[in-house]
Design a protein around this motif. Structure first.
Motif, PDB file in Angstrom:
ATOM      1  N   LEU A  69       0.840  -1.195   0.000  1.00 39.14           N
ATOM      2  CA  LEU A  69       0.000   0.000   0.000  1.00 39.14           C
ATOM      3  C   LEU A  69       0.877   1.248   0.000  1.00 39.14           C
ATOM      4  O   LEU A  69       0.640   2.195  -0.759  1.00 39.14           O
ATOM      5  N   HIS A  70       1.901   1.239   0.827  1.00 38.58           N
ATOM      6  CA  HIS A  70       2.793   2.388   0.924  1.00 38.58           C
ATOM      7  C   HIS A  70       3.466   2.688  -0.419  1.00 38.58           C
ATOM      8  O   HIS A  70       3.453   3.829  -0.894  1.00 38.58           O
ATOM      9  N   SER A  72       2.472   1.700  -3.354  1.00 39.35           N
ATOM     10  CA  SER A  72       1.431   2.076  -4.319  1.00 39.35           C
ATOM     11  C   SER A  72       1.055   3.541  -4.176  1.00 39.35           C
ATOM     12  O   SER A  72       0.816   4.234  -5.177  1.00 39.35           O
ATOM     13  N   MET A  73       0.999   4.015  -2.956  1.00 41.10           N
ATOM     14  CA  MET A  73       0.673   5.424  -2.742  1.00 41.10           C
ATOM     15  C   MET A  73       1.784   6.326  -3.282  1.00 41.10           C
ATOM     16  O   MET A  73       1.502   7.376  -3.867  1.00 41.10           O
ATOM     17  N   HIS A  74       3.031   5.919  -3.094  1.00 40.40           N
ATOM     18  CA  HIS A  74       4.133   6.685  -3.696  1.00 40.40           C
ATOM     19  C   HIS A  74       3.945   6.781  -5.212  1.00 40.40           C
ATOM     20  O   HIS A  74       4.099   7.855  -5.800  1.00 40.40           O
ATOM     21  N   SER A  76       1.172   6.464  -6.978  1.00 42.49           N
ATOM     22  CA  SER A  76      -0.005   7.286  -7.288  1.00 42.49           C
ATOM     23  C   SER A  76       0.315   8.766  -7.175  1.00 42.49           C
ATOM     24  O   SER A  76      -0.045   9.561  -8.049  1.00 42.49           O
ATOM     25  N   ILE A  77       0.988   9.128  -6.099  1.00 38.88           N
ATOM     26  CA  ILE A  77       1.330  10.534  -5.889  1.00 38.88           C
ATOM     27  C   ILE A  77       2.311  11.011  -6.959  1.00 38.88           C
ATOM     28  O   ILE A  77       2.165  12.119  -7.485  1.00 38.88           O
ATOM     29  N   HIS A 107       6.082  13.427   0.062  1.00 38.24           N
ATOM     30  CA  HIS A 107       5.207  12.321  -0.358  1.00 38.24           C
ATOM     31  C   HIS A 107       4.495  11.726   0.858  1.00 38.24           C
ATOM     32  O   HIS A 107       3.294  11.458   0.808  1.00 38.24           O
ATOM     33  N   MET A 111       0.529  11.494   1.543  1.00 43.60           N
ATOM     34  CA  MET A 111      -0.197  10.239   1.763  1.00 43.60           C
ATOM     35  C   MET A 111      -1.298  10.417   2.794  1.00 43.60           C
ATOM     36  O   MET A 111      -2.381   9.838   2.659  1.00 43.60           O
ATOM     37  N   LEU A 114      -4.066  12.176   0.982  1.00 41.93           N
ATOM     38  CA  LEU A 114      -4.682  11.271   0.020  1.00 41.93           C
ATOM     39  C   LEU A 114      -5.582  10.270   0.736  1.00 41.93           C
ATOM     40  O   LEU A 114      -6.725  10.023   0.325  1.00 41.93           O
ATOM     41  N   GLY A 115      -5.084   9.707   1.819  1.00 37.80           N
ATOM     42  CA  GLY A 115      -5.881   8.767   2.606  1.00 37.80           C
ATOM     43  C   GLY A 115      -7.143   9.414   3.154  1.00 37.80           C
ATOM     44  O   GLY A 115      -8.224   8.809   3.138  1.00 37.80           O
ATOM     45  N   TYR A 133      -8.184  17.864  -1.333  1.00 43.32           N
ATOM     46  CA  TYR A 133      -6.891  17.169  -1.275  1.00 43.32           C
ATOM     47  C   TYR A 133      -5.748  18.151  -1.461  1.00 43.32           C
ATOM     48  O   TYR A 133      -4.803  18.185  -0.660  1.00 43.32           O
TER      49      TYR A 133
END
Length: 140
Positions: A69-70, A72-74, A76-77, A107, A111, A114-115, A133
């Motif tokens: 997840l971590h 993936s968020m990087h 996405s950002i 980042h 996150m 974003l969350g 956001y």
């Protein structure tokens, strides 16, 4: 629109990690993912065995950080910043990174925003609020 499953995501990061270790050519997305993997050496064990990765339980109840997840968020950002979507996110990121002195830490701050945006969207049943956001990132 591509919607990968949890296993697809885990397999992607494990295979990217293995390809780099074996000095194989990476796709552009794999190269981007590998850059973030390098910045998180604490995840190497989780990425080393795809079968263990697929079976791993990162539920909230277990209290474990989910490396997939971590990462993936990087990704996405990074994509959001590259295309400035939602509008203004690139500038908000640049300002935050300058204030913090670290793009990586920026980042991590993003996150959180974003969350929060995703959680609010799921709770309300409304589409994600890109303006909120960007404003959250600006306040960091």
């Amino acid at each position: 629109m591509f919607t990968p499953s949890q296993h697809d995501v885990r397999r992607f990061f494990c295979e990217t990690f293995a390809k780099q270790r074996n000095r194989q050519v990476l796709t552009p997305l794999e190269a981007m993912a590998h850059d973030w993997i390098l910045q998180h050496p604490e995840y190497e064990d989780a990425l080393s065995n795809v079968e263990e990765a697929l079976a791993a339980d990162y539920s909230v109840e277990r209290g474990l950080s989910n490396p997939f997840l971590h990462l993936s968020m990087h990704l996405s950002i990074a994509e959001q910043i590259s295309i400035d979507q939602p509008p203004g996110i690139r500038h908000a990121f640049i300002d935050l990174a300058q204030r913090l002195g670290s793009e990586h830490e920026a980042h991590h701050q993003m996150m959180e925003c974003l969350g929060e945006m995703i959680w609010n969207s799921q709770r309300s049943g409304l589409p994600p609020d890109g303006i909120a956001y960007v404003e959250c990132v600006k306040r960091r």
